[in-house]
Enzyme design. Sequence first.
Site, short mmCIF file in Angstrom:
data_model
loop_
_atom_site.label_atom_id
_atom_site.label_comp_id
_atom_site.label_asym_id
_atom_site.label_seq_id
_atom_site.Cartn_x
_atom_site.Cartn_y
_atom_site.Cartn_z
N LEU A 55 23.42 23.67 66.15
CA LEU A 55 23.96 24.82 67.24
C LEU A 55 22.39 24.97 68.37
O LEU A 55 22.66 24.94 69.25
CB LEU A 55 24.25 26.02 66.74
CG LEU A 55 25.30 26.09 65.94
CD1 LEU A 55 25.73 27.73 65.54
CD2 LEU A 55 26.60 25.81 66.97
N GLY A 56 21.27 24.67 67.52
CA GLY A 56 20.01 25.01 68.43
C GLY A 56 18.79 24.63 67.76
O GLY A 56 18.83 24.92 66.43
N GLY A 58 14.57 25.53 67.86
CA GLY A 58 13.63 26.71 68.33
C GLY A 58 12.42 26.20 67.83
O GLY A 58 12.08 25.38 66.95
N GLY A 59 11.15 27.02 68.14
CA GLY A 59 10.16 26.77 67.67
C GLY A 59 9.78 26.98 66.14
O GLY A 59 8.77 26.23 65.54
N MET A 60 10.73 27.58 65.36
CA MET A 60 10.50 28.22 64.12
C MET A 60 11.25 27.30 63.13
O MET A 60 11.26 27.73 62.14
CB MET A 60 10.51 29.57 63.81
CG MET A 60 8.92 30.39 64.39
SD MET A 60 9.25 32.23 64.00
CE MET A 60 9.09 32.16 62.30
N VAL A 63 19.33 26.27 63.71
CA VAL A 63 20.27 27.01 63.66
C VAL A 63 21.68 26.03 63.46
O VAL A 63 21.74 25.28 64.39
CB VAL A 63 20.62 28.13 64.89
CG1 VAL A 63 22.03 28.86 64.50
CG2 VAL A 63 19.24 29.10 65.09
N LYS A 78 20.35 29.90 59.97
CA LYS A 78 19.15 29.71 60.66
C LYS A 78 18.22 29.22 59.65
O LYS A 78 17.92 30.17 58.53
CB LYS A 78 18.62 31.06 61.20
CG LYS A 78 17.23 30.76 61.86
CD LYS A 78 16.56 32.10 62.57
CE LYS A 78 17.52 32.58 63.65
NZ LYS A 78 16.77 33.50 64.18
N ASP A 176 11.01 40.99 71.46
CA ASP A 176 11.35 39.69 72.24
C ASP A 176 12.70 39.81 72.73
O ASP A 176 13.35 38.72 72.78
CB ASP A 176 11.13 38.59 71.15
CG ASP A 176 11.03 37.39 71.77
OD1 ASP A 176 10.58 37.08 72.98
OD2 ASP A 176 11.68 36.10 71.32
#
Length: 649
Positions: A55-56, A58-60, A63, A78, A176
């Site tokens: 789905l996506g 990110g930096g960490m 997902v 995640k 955030d």
Amino acid sequence: MPAMLSSTRMFVCSECGAAQGQAGFCPSDGTPLVPIGDDTLLGAQIGPYRIARLLGIGGMGRVYKGVHPQIGSRVAIKVLSRECSDRPDLVERFFSEAKAVNVIRHENIVNVLDLATLPDGRPYIVMEYLDGAPLASVIEAAQTGMPLSIGGIARLASEVLDALGAAHGKGIIHRDLKPDNIFVTPSGRAKVLDFGIAKLVPELGGSATHTGSLLGTPQYMSPEQAAGKPVDARADLYAIGVILFECATLQKPFVADSLFALLRAHIEAQPPSPRALRPDLSPQLEQVILTALAKTPDQRFASAQAMNLALQHATQQLTAEQWTPITPGAPRSSSGGWVPTAPASWRTGERPQQRPQQGTTSIASGQQATPPARKGHGGVWIALVAALLLGGGVTAAVVAGKSGGAAANDAPFAAPIAAANEPVAQPPPVVHAQTPASPTPAQAPTQIAAPEPTPLAVAPAPVATTPNPNLVERHPIAPPSFDPKHVDVDKLIAWAIAEATRDVPDAKVTRVDADNVFPDGHADLTLPSFASSTGSIDVRFVSPSHMTRDPKLPRGVHGERVCEFRVSIEPSGGEVYATGGDCDDAAIPRPRCSATAVWKKALAIKRDLSDAVAELTYTANIVTHQIVWMFDVRDGTKSLFSEQFPDNC
């Protein structure tokens, strides 16, 4: 344990997650199969779920969409990256998200369902899957089409503020907030995502952030956050001010060519006038935005509730066409959506209690205070420049990429500013180091001056502060002969039901949660639980008589009914309180199985749990609607055994 699929010749169905050895179509649903490639989690099994698609990123970490192969339910999973999994501080931050969400338990915050670790050591979180899109995508689409409706913006912000109020009440600061972390459902509801860098109070397992470190997304950082100073809940309100500004004008209040210059703007530059960029914005709503964007926390709203009430008062006079719901795509009708009219609860309201502050309007009094003389920020900039020169002492978030249909975006990865691929702007011309008591005035960039603040129009009629005084008033409650170290779970549940029906005669159970339950059916609430420093027994109810709509109100009005309430017992005692909501939870029968009987079902499958405690949840499966007991035994953040049992004793 997941069975990793390493062959690049494997293919997977993005709907059900079934893996196949050759290209073609899924035999179950006809979906075209896609190659797995190098992502060995695609098609793998994590707990009861098959990984269907990415789905996506990110930096960490990543997902994924997970699908339960038997019942078809969807979740978002995640997974922390291998690099981040080797850093204890990032693992702790990752786990804090699950803890924060479960402590808050709010309808406008994405639910966390499970947390565990893959065999290779990577931790993962299982969350509810959301249809819709991030608010960032909605804003981006509006830039090439019609601007977002002012009423729709206010409604989304109001729901986010309600969620923030619940978080702040539990001692949790998001830190955030940004459009990527606000998900908009097809019916136009807001869901707050990504508490991955949330600051928790120490008793919830939080740790202090070191002064000089910068966590968050620079475009939405409060001045104190940008300067690496300690933050409180008012930093979240600043971020909401930035989001409101961006939604209304389709521009960010501060834009710069470098990260250094952007942080400097947050600290000392005044934002442009929102009304200069969008003339149909009322002076009252502009003042709400500018108050939230005040440079010092004391000049902002005192709480999320105060800002929420001010936002409601500032939008009471909007016309019907200004209340078009904001949805990801064309507005659509939905039984759970909004109709284009002001919420009934916004037509009168309690005056928000906010102390008069310099340079802002006192919402309680409507009087304008004299703004202070502008001061320099040399001391702040010396500290910031020194941190930059040290290299890595200050960190900043790299903005995560948007995910078009994800349930949640990944938390931003904290990376040293010095390593950013961009030029670092020169600091203001400070020749000699100044102490904070006598800073040298800094040369701020020229900005459009903010207009004189206008007193907010406040409706005179107050309303009750409880969700619905006709349902149940919040009050303490004391179980008889209560020993928190040795609670008979079944007797306490029966007692809670009796007490609930005493307050609300037609109360029906919707869910039961019990922590730290031993095989003999007793619970020790003094022991830590997954979500808190102590255990609890929580029984949720719905009142059918309060589900009836007011016939004078149009269908779909948000908050028109309050029919849910709880009896919650902790070591210090208990209380009864209404929870609000839209009365979506279905009533279920009283439990047939005892806690001991549920434990016997678990021990019949896994015999080595006799020395453990379990978390029990009695509820209706959202997909099959079967009444079940969810049974979970954990070792820290690792799930040792998790199963669902039918309530068929």
